[in-house]
Design a protein around this motif. Structure first.
Motif, PDB file in Angstrom:
ATOM      1  N   LEU A  70      44.376  32.680  27.378  1.00 35.05           N
ATOM      2  CA  LEU A  70      45.510  33.465  27.277  1.00 35.05           C
ATOM      3  C   LEU A  70      46.027  34.172  26.078  1.00 35.05           C
ATOM      4  CD1 LEU A  70      48.240  33.860  29.109  1.00 35.05           C
ATOM      5  CD2 LEU A  70      49.181  32.079  28.015  1.00 35.05           C
ATOM      6  N   GLY A  71      46.142  35.650  26.384  1.00 33.47           N
ATOM      7  CA  GLY A  71      46.568  36.358  25.122  1.00 33.47           C
ATOM      8  C   GLY A  71      45.419  36.925  24.335  1.00 33.47           C
ATOM      9  N   ARG A  72      43.903  36.625  24.753  1.00 35.42           N
ATOM     10  CA  ARG A  72      43.218  37.165  23.780  1.00 35.42           C
ATOM     11  C   ARG A  72      42.314  38.022  24.672  1.00 35.42           C
ATOM     12  NH1 ARG A  72      45.145  32.858  21.972  1.00 35.42           N
ATOM     13  NH2 ARG A  72      44.635  32.131  19.683  1.00 35.42           N
ATOM     14  N   GLU A  73      41.140  38.476  24.206  1.00 39.34           N
ATOM     15  CA  GLU A  73      40.353  39.621  24.758  1.00 39.34           C
ATOM     16  C   GLU A  73      39.707  39.433  26.018  1.00 39.34           C
ATOM     17  OE1 GLU A  73      39.710  38.385  21.466  1.00 39.34           O
ATOM     18  OE2 GLU A  73      38.509  39.774  20.422  1.00 39.34           O
ATOM     19  N   TYR A  74      39.457  37.866  26.460  1.00 34.24           N
ATOM     20  CA  TYR A  74      38.599  37.745  27.491  1.00 34.24           C
ATOM     21  C   TYR A  74      39.605  36.714  28.204  1.00 34.24           C
ATOM     22  CZ  TYR A  74      35.131  39.870  24.831  1.00 34.24           C
ATOM     23  OH  TYR A  74      34.293  40.809  24.102  1.00 34.24           O
ATOM     24  N   ALA A  75      39.482  36.703  29.635  1.00 32.88           N
ATOM     25  CA  ALA A  75      40.201  35.719  30.507  1.00 32.88           C
ATOM     26  C   ALA A  75      39.371  34.645  30.601  1.00 32.88           C
ATOM     27  CB  ALA A  75      40.482  36.379  31.907  1.00 32.88           C
ATOM     28  N   PHE A  76      37.972  34.723  30.695  1.00 31.78           N
ATOM     29  CA  PHE A  76      36.992  33.612  30.785  1.00 31.78           C
ATOM     30  C   PHE A  76      35.527  34.186  30.246  1.00 31.78           C
ATOM     31  CE2 PHE A  76      36.643  35.771  34.767  1.00 31.78           C
ATOM     32  CZ  PHE A  76      35.171  35.479  35.092  1.00 31.78           C
ATOM     33  N   PHE A  87      35.018  36.782  42.703  1.00 35.89           N
ATOM     34  CA  PHE A  87      35.343  37.577  41.406  1.00 35.89           C
ATOM     35  C   PHE A  87      33.692  38.275  41.368  1.00 35.89           C
ATOM     36  CE2 PHE A  87      38.644  34.849  40.809  1.00 35.89           C
ATOM     37  CZ  PHE A  87      39.398  35.209  39.656  1.00 35.89           C
ATOM     38  N   ILE A  88      33.845  39.572  41.497  1.00 37.99           N
ATOM     39  CA  ILE A  88      32.776  40.457  41.560  1.00 37.99           C
ATOM     40  C   ILE A  88      32.710  41.178  40.284  1.00 37.99           C
ATOM     41  CG2 ILE A  88      31.198  42.027  42.827  1.00 37.99           C
ATOM     42  CD1 ILE A  88      33.008  41.141  45.211  1.00 37.99           C
ATOM     43  N   GLY A  89      31.411  41.398  39.528  1.00 33.54           N
ATOM     44  CA  GLY A  89      31.460  42.092  38.200  1.00 33.54           C
ATOM     45  C   GLY A  89      31.244  43.558  38.713  1.00 33.54           C
ATOM     46  N   LEU A  90      31.929  44.229  37.801  1.00 34.87           N
ATOM     47  CA  LEU A  90      31.803  45.709  37.966  1.00 34.87           C
ATOM     48  C   LEU A  90      30.532  46.285  38.456  1.00 34.87           C
ATOM     49  CD1 LEU A  90      33.384  48.643  38.276  1.00 34.87           C
ATOM     50  CD2 LEU A  90      33.000  48.712  35.670  1.00 34.87           C
ATOM     51  N   ARG A  91      30.251  47.011  39.424  1.00 34.14           N
ATOM     52  CA  ARG A  91      29.064  47.657  39.555  1.00 34.14           C
ATOM     53  C   ARG A  91      29.247  49.080  40.161  1.00 34.14           C
ATOM     54  NH1 ARG A  91      28.319  42.386  40.501  1.00 34.14           N
ATOM     55  NH2 ARG A  91      25.882  41.690  41.132  1.00 34.14           N
ATOM     56  N   SER A 151      22.464  26.489  35.717  1.00 34.25           N
ATOM     57  CA  SER A 151      23.961  26.284  36.051  1.00 34.25           C
ATOM     58  C   SER A 151      24.735  27.425  35.607  1.00 34.25           C
ATOM     59  CB  SER A 151      24.407  24.779  35.366  1.00 34.25           C
ATOM     60  OG  SER A 151      23.853  23.809  35.929  1.00 34.25           O
ATOM     61  N   ILE A 152      26.101  27.535  36.070  1.00 33.05           N
ATOM     62  CA  ILE A 152      26.836  28.396  35.644  1.00 33.05           C
ATOM     63  C   ILE A 152      28.117  27.942  34.988  1.00 33.05           C
ATOM     64  CG2 ILE A 152      28.112  30.703  36.486  1.00 33.05           C
ATOM     65  CD1 ILE A 152      26.607  30.407  39.106  1.00 33.05           C
ATOM     66  N   PRO A 153      28.073  27.856  33.691  1.00 36.33           N
ATOM     67  CA  PRO A 153      29.282  27.212  33.040  1.00 36.33           C
ATOM     68  C   PRO A 153      30.323  28.213  32.600  1.00 36.33           C
ATOM     69  CG  PRO A 153      27.623  27.657  31.410  1.00 36.33           C
ATOM     70  CD  PRO A 153      27.069  28.194  32.648  1.00 36.33           C
ATOM     71  N   VAL A 154      31.651  27.793  32.700  1.00 37.03           N
ATOM     72  CA  VAL A 154      32.692  28.744  32.148  1.00 37.03           C
ATOM     73  C   VAL A 154      33.172  27.746  31.021  1.00 37.03           C
ATOM     74  CG1 VAL A 154      33.370  30.062  34.170  1.00 37.03           C
ATOM     75  CG2 VAL A 154      34.270  27.893  33.802  1.00 37.03           C
ATOM     76  N   ASN A 155      34.071  28.548  29.979  1.00 37.26           N
ATOM     77  CA  ASN A 155      34.272  28.126  28.686  1.00 37.26           C
ATOM     78  C   ASN A 155      35.622  26.884  29.228  1.00 37.26           C
ATOM     79  OD1 ASN A 155      36.201  30.254  29.198  1.00 37.26           O
ATOM     80  ND2 ASN A 155      37.438  29.618  27.800  1.00 37.26           N
ATOM     81  N   ILE A 156      35.691  26.054  28.063  1.00 36.75           N
ATOM     82  CA  ILE A 156      36.951  25.319  27.961  1.00 36.75           C
ATOM     83  C   ILE A 156      37.367  25.504  26.722  1.00 36.75           C
ATOM     84  CG2 ILE A 156      37.819  22.926  27.810  1.00 36.75           C
ATOM     85  CD1 ILE A 156      35.506  22.032  29.608  1.00 36.75           C
ATOM     86  N   SER A 157      38.470  25.891  26.422  1.00 36.56           N
ATOM     87  CA  SER A 157      39.112  26.235  24.841  1.00 36.56           C
ATOM     88  C   SER A 157      40.572  25.771  24.700  1.00 36.56           C
ATOM     89  CB  SER A 157      38.890  27.899  24.740  1.00 36.56           C
ATOM     90  OG  SER A 157      40.051  28.608  25.460  1.00 36.56           O
ATOM     91  N   ASP A 158      40.956  25.836  23.611  1.00 36.65           N
ATOM     92  CA  ASP A 158      42.315  25.518  23.442  1.00 36.65           C
ATOM     93  C   ASP A 158      43.596  26.470  23.900  1.00 36.65           C
ATOM     94  OD1 ASP A 158      41.382  23.214  21.934  1.00 36.65           O
ATOM     95  OD2 ASP A 158      41.369  24.514  20.029  1.00 36.65           O
ATOM     96  N   GLY A 201      46.380  28.555  32.412  1.00 38.79           N
ATOM     97  CA  GLY A 201      46.507  27.363  33.443  1.00 38.79           C
ATOM     98  C   GLY A 201      45.931  27.260  34.612  1.00 38.79           C
ATOM     99  N   GLU A 202      45.684  28.446  35.408  1.00 43.72           N
ATOM    100  CA  GLU A 202      44.941  28.392  36.535  1.00 43.72           C
ATOM    101  C   GLU A 202      43.322  29.134  36.240  1.00 43.72           C
ATOM    102  OE1 GLU A 202      46.599  30.175  39.807  1.00 43.72           O
ATOM    103  OE2 GLU A 202      48.403  28.755  39.677  1.00 43.72           O
ATOM    104  N   LYS A 203      42.611  28.664  36.989  1.00 46.88           N
ATOM    105  CA  LYS A 203      41.135  29.100  36.803  1.00 46.88           C
ATOM    106  C   LYS A 203      40.571  29.689  38.235  1.00 46.88           C
ATOM    107  CE  LYS A 203      40.186  26.304  32.699  1.00 46.88           C
ATOM    108  NZ  LYS A 203      39.302  25.511  31.940  1.00 46.88           N
ATOM    109  N   PRO A 204      41.104  30.711  38.845  1.00 47.63           N
ATOM    110  CA  PRO A 204      40.696  31.023  40.254  1.00 47.63           C
ATOM    111  C   PRO A 204      39.292  31.346  40.353  1.00 47.63           C
ATOM    112  CG  PRO A 204      42.005  32.548  39.293  1.00 47.63           C
ATOM    113  CD  PRO A 204      41.974  31.641  38.267  1.00 47.63           C
TER     114      PRO A 204
END
Length: 331
Positions: free
Chosen positions: A125-131, A200-204, A302-309, A313-316
């Motif tokens: 939240l409030g940073r460059e990248y959502a995930f 969630f589809i990456g821009l093509r 595997s496909i990990p996503v980050n856990i950060s401080d 709140g939601e991770k759709p």
């Protein structure tokens, strides 16, 4: 998502033998030296520039007090779209730690320090990248989960087909595209988003595919255009890479209705080379492509996503990432 960058957190006193900072172009030579020490082969500056062409921030770099590189955690920006909204994300890659520093599997270790620094400074939240997401090997993924850096967003699945002799198609044809069809790509991209609205589809788009495939300094790809017989505008585009033992489907652009035609085209392309067809797809979409007798199995990726401080709140995006090999930086 952009905001003022927070101050870099200091390393704990027990880790004062290191310094940690964001990495920029001035650090390239040191990072490439570290790359060769870790992976036992060089990375050219041209290839490095291509990988990080869309960002000035390369990642996070850990050094000794005398500035010798110890560990690096890279980040390549990627825009994802979900229900009409853009999410700025980042693919983490080039994750490397000197062999002499790999034995500490704790929060005092080099891997944890570079990864957590990147996540807590740039993601959330409030940073460059959502995930942040990536394609680590099984060992790296397991370690990241144990350290509280990653959580699972899915797994890449392996799909395989036998080659197929060309048939007589009365309504459609396929052909290698001499160049990207600039006029057709926006409509294909819109159709793709409409047909997979829960993903969630990456821009093509034209810019992304030119960068990813036409300008790639390491690999050669073939782009197949699947077209109605009496029309010049394609219904789908398929990126194929030929390997020694198989042909690999790397990427796809188009709607659901053209998937079967695209797989048929890939099998016919492979038949001329007497090779089977292979594809990696995230488990969120693998069933959509498992047509025409596909053999489907779990891969080791595997496909990990980050856990950060600073997580949202939601991770759709969990379980909803639309990914193929072309969503990586190295396949």
């Amino acid at each position: 998502m952009n905001s003022a960058t927070p101050p870099s957190p200091a390393l704990p006193a027990s880790l004062s033998r290191w310094t940690i900072n964001p990495a920029y172009s001035a650090d390239d030579e040191d990072i490439r030296t570290l790359f060769e020490a870790v992976f036992k082969h060089p990375m050219s500056q041209r290839h490095w520039d291509w990988k990080y062409a869309e960002t000035t921030l390369k990642g996070t770099l850990l050094r000794t007090q005398d500035r010798q590189p110890v560990a690096f955690f890279g980040g390549m920006p990627r825009a994802f779209f979900f229900q009409g909204r853009q999410y700025d994300s980042v693919q983490n890659g080039d994750v490397m730690v000197l062999p002499s520093e790999r034995g500490i599997f704790s929060k005092k270790g080099a891997l944890y320090q570079v990864a957590s620094h990147f996540f807590n400074r740039h993601v959330g939240l409030g940073r460059e990248y959502a995930f942040a997401f990536g394609f680590p090997n099984a060992r790296h993924f397991t370690l990241g989960v144990k350290l509280g850096l990653y959580e699972s967003a899915g797994r890449m699945m392996e799909l395989r087909w036998s080659p197929q002799a060309p048939g007589r198609h009365w309504s459609w044809r396929w052909e290698p595209a001499g160049e990207l069809p600039r006029q057709a790509m926006p409509a294909l991209w819109r159709r793709m988003q409409q047909d997979w609205p829960q993903h969630f589809i990456g821009l093509r788009d034209m810019k992304r595919w030119t960068y990813r495939y036409l300008d790639n300094p390491a690999n050669v790809y073939t782009i197949l255009a699947i077209k109605p017989v009496f029309l010049s505008s394609p219904r789908a585009l398929l990126v194929v890479r030929e390997h020694e033992q198989h042909c690999e489907i790397i990427d796809y652009l188009g709607g659901r209705r053209a998937v079967k035609l695209a797989i048929e085209a890939a099998r016919e392309f492979a038949h001329a080379r007497n090779k089977p067809v292979f594809m990696l797809a995230s488990d969120a979409i693998a069933s959509d492509f498992s047509v025409l007798g596909a053999e489907v199995a779990e891969s080791s990726i595997s496909i990990p996503v980050n856990i950060s401080d600073h997580d949202l709140g939601e991770k759709p995006w969990l379980g909803r990432l639309w990914l193929m090999a072309g969503d990586s930086d190295f396949m």
